[in-house]
Design a protein around this motif. Sequence first.
Motif, PDB file in Angstrom:
ATOM      1  N   GLN A  63      35.557   9.251  14.760  1.00  0.00           N
ATOM      2  CA  GLN A  63      36.121   9.988  13.627  1.00  0.00           C
ATOM      3  C   GLN A  63      35.027  10.547  12.728  1.00  0.00           C
ATOM      4  OE1 GLN A  63      37.087   6.977  14.810  1.00  0.00           O
ATOM      5  NE2 GLN A  63      39.139   6.410  14.059  1.00  0.00           N
ATOM      6  N   HIS A  64      33.987   9.771  12.490  1.00  0.00           N
ATOM      7  CA  HIS A  64      32.890  10.241  11.642  1.00  0.00           C
ATOM      8  C   HIS A  64      32.158  11.414  12.292  1.00  0.00           C
ATOM      9  CE1 HIS A  64      32.794   7.490   8.240  1.00  0.00           C
ATOM     10  NE2 HIS A  64      33.061   6.490   9.063  1.00  0.00           N
ATOM     11  N   PHE A  65      31.878  11.312  13.579  1.00  0.00           N
ATOM     12  CA  PHE A  65      31.146  12.380  14.242  1.00  0.00           C
ATOM     13  C   PHE A  65      31.995  13.642  14.386  1.00  0.00           C
ATOM     14  CE2 PHE A  65      27.877   9.422  14.878  1.00  0.00           C
ATOM     15  CZ  PHE A  65      26.773  10.064  15.420  1.00  0.00           C
ATOM     16  N   LYS A  66      33.290  13.478  14.542  1.00  0.00           N
ATOM     17  CA  LYS A  66      34.168  14.646  14.594  1.00  0.00           C
ATOM     18  C   LYS A  66      34.136  15.396  13.270  1.00  0.00           C
ATOM     19  CE  LYS A  66      38.962  16.008  15.529  1.00  0.00           C
ATOM     20  NZ  LYS A  66      40.329  15.510  15.876  1.00  0.00           N
ATOM     21  N   ARG A  67      34.185  14.658  12.169  1.00  0.00           N
ATOM     22  CA  ARG A  67      34.129  15.304  10.854  1.00  0.00           C
ATOM     23  C   ARG A  67      32.757  15.925  10.613  1.00  0.00           C
ATOM     24  NH1 ARG A  67      35.370  11.903   5.441  1.00  0.00           N
ATOM     25  NH2 ARG A  67      33.366  10.967   5.983  1.00  0.00           N
ATOM     26  N   LEU A  68      31.696  15.234  11.014  1.00  0.00           N
ATOM     27  CA  LEU A  68      30.347  15.770  10.839  1.00  0.00           C
ATOM     28  C   LEU A  68      30.169  17.064  11.636  1.00  0.00           C
ATOM     29  CD1 LEU A  68      27.486  15.394   9.685  1.00  0.00           C
ATOM     30  CD2 LEU A  68      26.927  14.095  11.747  1.00  0.00           C
ATOM     31  N   GLU A  69      30.660  17.080  12.857  1.00  0.00           N
ATOM     32  CA  GLU A  69      30.532  18.283  13.680  1.00  0.00           C
ATOM     33  C   GLU A  69      31.284  19.460  13.065  1.00  0.00           C
ATOM     34  OE1 GLU A  69      30.965  19.589  18.382  1.00  0.00           O
ATOM     35  OE2 GLU A  69      31.878  17.739  17.672  1.00  0.00           O
ATOM     36  N   ALA A  70      32.492  19.203  12.553  1.00  0.00           N
ATOM     37  CA  ALA A  70      33.263  20.265  11.910  1.00  0.00           C
ATOM     38  C   ALA A  70      32.567  20.756  10.649  1.00  0.00           C
ATOM     39  CB  ALA A  70      34.668  19.755  11.588  1.00  0.00           C
ATOM     40  N   SER A  71      32.001  19.841   9.862  1.00  0.00           N
ATOM     41  CA  SER A  71      31.305  20.221   8.632  1.00  0.00           C
ATOM     42  C   SER A  71      30.063  21.047   8.942  1.00  0.00           C
ATOM     43  CB  SER A  71      30.923  18.970   7.838  1.00  0.00           C
ATOM     44  OG  SER A  71      32.072  18.246   7.433  1.00  0.00           O
ATOM     45  N   CYS A  72      29.308  20.629   9.955  1.00  0.00           N
ATOM     46  CA  CYS A  72      28.137  21.401  10.361  1.00  0.00           C
ATOM     47  C   CYS A  72      28.536  22.814  10.756  1.00  0.00           C
ATOM     48  CB  CYS A  72      27.431  20.709  11.530  1.00  0.00           C
ATOM     49  SG  CYS A  72      26.460  19.259  11.091  1.00  0.00           S
ATOM     50  N   GLY A  73      29.630  22.938  11.483  1.00  0.00           N
ATOM     51  CA  GLY A  73      30.087  24.255  11.910  1.00  0.00           C
ATOM     52  C   GLY A  73      30.407  25.174  10.747  1.00  0.00           C
ATOM     53  N   ARG A  74      30.988  24.611   9.696  1.00  0.00           N
ATOM     54  CA  ARG A  74      31.349  25.431   8.541  1.00  0.00           C
ATOM     55  C   ARG A  74      30.133  25.934   7.780  1.00  0.00           C
ATOM     56  NH1 ARG A  74      35.972  22.583   5.075  1.00  0.00           N
ATOM     57  NH2 ARG A  74      35.315  24.239   3.633  1.00  0.00           N
ATOM     58  N   LEU A  75      29.024  25.198   7.849  1.00  0.00           N
ATOM     59  CA  LEU A  75      27.811  25.595   7.133  1.00  0.00           C
ATOM     60  C   LEU A  75      26.761  26.196   8.063  1.00  0.00           C
ATOM     61  CD1 LEU A  75      27.281  22.769   4.478  1.00  0.00           C
ATOM     62  CD2 LEU A  75      28.478  24.950   4.249  1.00  0.00           C
ATOM     63  N   GLY A  76      27.132  26.469   9.299  1.00  0.00           N
ATOM     64  CA  GLY A  76      26.196  27.099  10.225  1.00  0.00           C
ATOM     65  C   GLY A  76      25.066  26.200  10.663  1.00  0.00           C
ATOM     66  N   LEU A  77      25.291  24.889  10.675  1.00  0.00           N
ATOM     67  CA  LEU A  77      24.277  23.929  11.076  1.00  0.00           C
ATOM     68  C   LEU A  77      24.560  23.419  12.486  1.00  0.00           C
ATOM     69  CD1 LEU A  77      24.227  21.858   7.756  1.00  0.00           C
ATOM     70  CD2 LEU A  77      22.563  23.603   8.454  1.00  0.00           C
ATOM     71  N   LEU A  78      23.526  23.020  13.183  1.00  0.00           N
ATOM     72  CA  LEU A  78      23.651  22.483  14.526  1.00  0.00           C
ATOM     73  C   LEU A  78      23.547  20.970  14.490  1.00  0.00           C
ATOM     74  CD1 LEU A  78      21.434  24.973  16.581  1.00  0.00           C
ATOM     75  CD2 LEU A  78      23.938  24.949  16.374  1.00  0.00           C
ATOM     76  N   LEU A  79      24.512  20.307  15.105  1.00  0.00           N
ATOM     77  CA  LEU A  79      24.464  18.854  15.208  1.00  0.00           C
ATOM     78  C   LEU A  79      23.502  18.479  16.332  1.00  0.00           C
ATOM     79  CD1 LEU A  79      25.723  16.251  14.090  1.00  0.00           C
ATOM     80  CD2 LEU A  79      27.428  16.396  15.909  1.00  0.00           C
ATOM     81  N   PRO A  80      22.471  17.690  16.054  1.00  0.00           N
ATOM     82  CA  PRO A  80      21.449  17.408  17.066  1.00  0.00           C
ATOM     83  C   PRO A  80      21.959  16.506  18.175  1.00  0.00           C
ATOM     84  CG  PRO A  80      21.091  16.071  15.138  1.00  0.00           C
ATOM     85  CD  PRO A  80      22.197  17.024  14.778  1.00  0.00           C
ATOM     86  N   GLU A  81      21.279  16.558  19.292  1.00  0.00           N
ATOM     87  CA  GLU A  81      21.573  15.683  20.411  1.00  0.00           C
ATOM     88  C   GLU A  81      20.792  14.376  20.254  1.00  0.00           C
ATOM     89  OE1 GLU A  81      20.522  17.824  23.881  1.00  0.00           O
ATOM     90  OE2 GLU A  81      22.022  19.408  23.596  1.00  0.00           O
ATOM     91  N   GLY A  82      21.252  13.378  20.967  1.00  0.00           N
ATOM     92  CA  GLY A  82      20.508  12.122  20.998  1.00  0.00           C
ATOM     93  C   GLY A  82      20.779  11.180  19.853  1.00  0.00           C
ATOM     94  N   LEU A  83      21.793  11.461  19.033  1.00  0.00           N
ATOM     95  CA  LEU A  83      22.030  10.601  17.878  1.00  0.00           C
ATOM     96  C   LEU A  83      22.575   9.237  18.279  1.00  0.00           C
ATOM     97  CD1 LEU A  83      23.475  13.082  15.255  1.00  0.00           C
ATOM     98  CD2 LEU A  83      21.275  11.920  15.193  1.00  0.00           C
ATOM     99  N   ASP A  84      23.397   9.198  19.337  1.00  0.00           N
ATOM    100  CA  ASP A  84      23.950   7.911  19.761  1.00  0.00           C
ATOM    101  C   ASP A  84      22.851   6.930  20.137  1.00  0.00           C
ATOM    102  OD1 ASP A  84      26.652   8.304  19.361  1.00  0.00           O
ATOM    103  OD2 ASP A  84      26.929   9.294  21.281  1.00  0.00           O
ATOM    104  N   SER A  85      21.919   7.387  20.954  1.00  0.00           N
ATOM    105  CA  SER A  85      20.842   6.490  21.369  1.00  0.00           C
ATOM    106  C   SER A  85      19.939   6.134  20.197  1.00  0.00           C
ATOM    107  CB  SER A  85      20.018   7.139  22.489  1.00  0.00           C
ATOM    108  OG  SER A  85      19.445   8.367  22.051  1.00  0.00           O
ATOM    109  N   ALA A  86      19.752   7.078  19.278  1.00  0.00           N
ATOM    110  CA  ALA A  86      18.934   6.795  18.097  1.00  0.00           C
ATOM    111  C   ALA A  86      19.560   5.693  17.259  1.00  0.00           C
ATOM    112  CB  ALA A  86      18.773   8.062  17.267  1.00  0.00           C
ATOM    113  N   ILE A  87      20.863   5.800  17.041  1.00  0.00           N
ATOM    114  CA  ILE A  87      21.555   4.798  16.229  1.00  0.00           C
ATOM    115  C   ILE A  87      21.551   3.448  16.931  1.00  0.00           C
ATOM    116  CG2 ILE A  87      23.797   4.148  15.272  1.00  0.00           C
ATOM    117  CD1 ILE A  87      24.276   7.126  14.730  1.00  0.00           C
ATOM    118  N   GLU A  88      21.802   3.453  18.231  1.00  0.00           N
ATOM    119  CA  GLU A  88      21.800   2.193  18.979  1.00  0.00           C
ATOM    120  C   GLU A  88      20.441   1.505  18.904  1.00  0.00           C
ATOM    121  OE1 GLU A  88      23.063   3.058  22.914  1.00  0.00           O
ATOM    122  OE2 GLU A  88      25.104   3.589  22.335  1.00  0.00           O
ATOM    123  N   THR A  89      19.365   2.300  18.939  1.00  0.00           N
ATOM    124  CA  THR A  89      18.024   1.742  18.848  1.00  0.00           C
ATOM    125  C   THR A  89      17.794   1.056  17.512  1.00  0.00           C
ATOM    126  OG1 THR A  89      17.138   3.441  20.319  1.00  0.00           O
ATOM    127  CG2 THR A  89      15.554   2.287  18.911  1.00  0.00           C
TER     128      THR A  89
END
Length: 275
Positions: free
Chosen positions: A57-83
């Motif tokens: 739910q958090h990532f879905k909202r973040l992705e939608a928010s990024c889209g509205r402001l013309g920002l790109l959601l980076p790749e690799g966040l899942d593994s970064a957070i897990e680390t």
Amino acid sequence: MAGSLGQGFGMQGWVWCDGRFCEESAGVPIEARGFTHGLGVFETMLAVDGHLDARDQHFKRLEASCGRLGLLLPEGLDSAIETLLKKKGRQRVRLQVSAGPGPLNRLGGGSEIVSLLISEAEAPPEAASAVWSPWPRNERSPLVGLKCVNYAENLLALDLARQEGVTTAIFLNTRRELCEAATANLFLVHAGKIRTPALNSGCLPGVTRGRVFNVARMLGVEAEEAVLTRDDLEFADEIFLTSATQGVVPLTRLEGLKIEVGTVTKSLRDVFTGK
């Protein structure tokens, strides 16, 4: 830049910022639009024993928010957070995507700066108290629904609350309808029924706000969005606030009004605290 991350352990917690180790503090270019204009969005999440609560739910909202402001959601966040999420207990996870240097007359067109801060999360308070904010939320703002890094309006309300010796401030919108608290969504209970301001009030579509409806259904309690007024709140049987890191928190005092912690609030809080 978009998609690049680094890691480190700073004074406040685990810090990643734009592909490099941040030992004590993170630095950004002085011309970054996230810094100069507040062009960015963020999510604040709760992790318990390494598990990120309501991650999808958090990532879905973040992705939608990024889209509205013309920002790109980076790749690799899942593994970064897990680390980074190696500690036991409650951790506060703040993920921010903001605009780096670029043109000022358009969204996008530049680079993104990604930061991730993981620090110890405080236990939820037993109760909250509030004052009315003297400033209305603009339900027609183009930023409605975005968890924007331009947070000065919320901080002014929180500072007012601090000066009054309470926890938070409650916002009405320009139509004098109930909206939200400074850093939380707002719910009231009347005759056993849960009600919360509709999204067209200008409130944030909180992740925990959405989860309350699912939990209420599980408990057999009716819950709905509605157009609500100050009178609705002041005549409510129960009032509670919700946020990702604190779950459900009873509101027991609103200026001169004292509110009991009722059975509906207690039941919801028990579910969110795992009791």
